[in-house]
Design a protein around this motif. Sequence first.
Motif: not given
Length: 436
Positions: A33, A37, A39, A50, A52, A54, A87, A92, A94
């Motif tokens: 972290s 954000i 990950f 992965q 992400t 946000k 990635a 990835e 979101q």
Amino acid sequence: MSNSKWTKIEEILSGKKTGETVNLRGWIYRTRSSGNIVFTVVRDVTGTLQATVKKGNLSDKDFEDADKALIESSLEIQGVVKEDKRAPNGYELQVTGFNVVSFAEPFPITKDQSPEFLMDQRHLWIRSQKLTSILKIRSTVVGAIHKFFRQNGYYEFDAPVLQPNQCEGGSTLFEVKYYDNKTYLSQSWQLYAEAAIFALEKIYNMGPTFRAEKSKTSRHLSEFWMAEMEGAWMDLHDVTEIAKDEVRFILKEVLEHNRRELEVLGQDAKKLEHMSTAKYPTITYTEALDILKEKEKMNVEWGKDLRTLEENNLMSHFDTPVVVTNYPSEIMAFYKPKDPKDQKTALCFDMIAPEGYGEIVGGSQRSTDIEDMTKRLKDMGEKIDNYEWYFDLRKYGSVPHSGYGLGVERVVAWICGIDNIKDAIPFPRTLLRFRP
Ligand code: 4AD
Ligand code: MG
């Protein structure tokens, strides 16, 4: 909740979901972290991805949960799939929704831990990429064995696990109290299979097998799975060829289903491809000694069993498994008959795998000589009463018959290229370990 709502990571990695909003469930594999954000690498049975997270893309509560969830927390997340060259797997997620199903405590397994610690934590370590890959390959191997025999007209036949007699020598028996008597855990399915072939002719089985092995090696378990076959009207040559076909079939199935797992394990698929179609040589024990003498300058006294060192040196001259037949009769189990053409040797075989994996299959033709078997059992101090039923099989329409047993974990360890057989079974039992 219906399953159709959920997407598997492999579907995302195949590119079919790019641009779509998907729901995933799994566990946190890694997470870091940095302020606004997070990950998070998520894993499910099919792979890792992965995600992400946000701040602003999801509710504050969901963001806080994502920020504080530790590895191995279980999750349901929602997000949009994006292709992203940076990635790890090229895609990835979101994240737009992050629901922690169960927050994990700090995970006891971190980097660089000793094999013994990992064994103590086996119930958790089983989630590792390494063990997951091995277990998937093991599942393919087990499925392949059933498929091979069923496709070739064999019946599956089950023998008792609690047995009054030995099969492979008294020194490795596990004794079990049986009411006021004693029995032993099965060392082999074979003796009962020899009764059943007079009805079913061609049979096979795969089941837990027990040996109180008193030494610690990278090849021996106290509880392992053996896949055995027995066939009426078959001689030694017939079963050595069936064993070769079976091993090649197993390799083909693994190559068809487990490319990704082999890659995770760093195993060379080319090598396995070669062995899935190659011819495997058959040599005699005596020829094996000649090779050791000529090519390795090793003098093994005729009559001594091949030890690990000798097997390994022998196999350095081959790039496929090798069948070795006609071991000295003296050192063989009571049911292995003498070869009429060479009385010092038995009609038996081992299949030895390359690269130090040792004996993966052991088998033989079966003796029909009650007198010889009685003498051998007596010499070992066995109570002959317990074997009368077995001798009956020679009295009522006996036929030439043969069979073998394949060590499932030995084959899995060899195919996976792992250095210890303990990782080829989920919860290993050895001289020093029966927990967890
Ligand atoms: O060579 P083995 O002892 O043969 C038999 O038990 C015969 N009764 C089989 C038969 O003819 N039906 O064992 C067969 C195979 C070995 O080649 C090896 O692969 C595996 O079983 N094996 C073990 N695997 C792991 N740990 C052990 N302690 C093993 N002992 C044997
Ligand atoms: Mg053997």
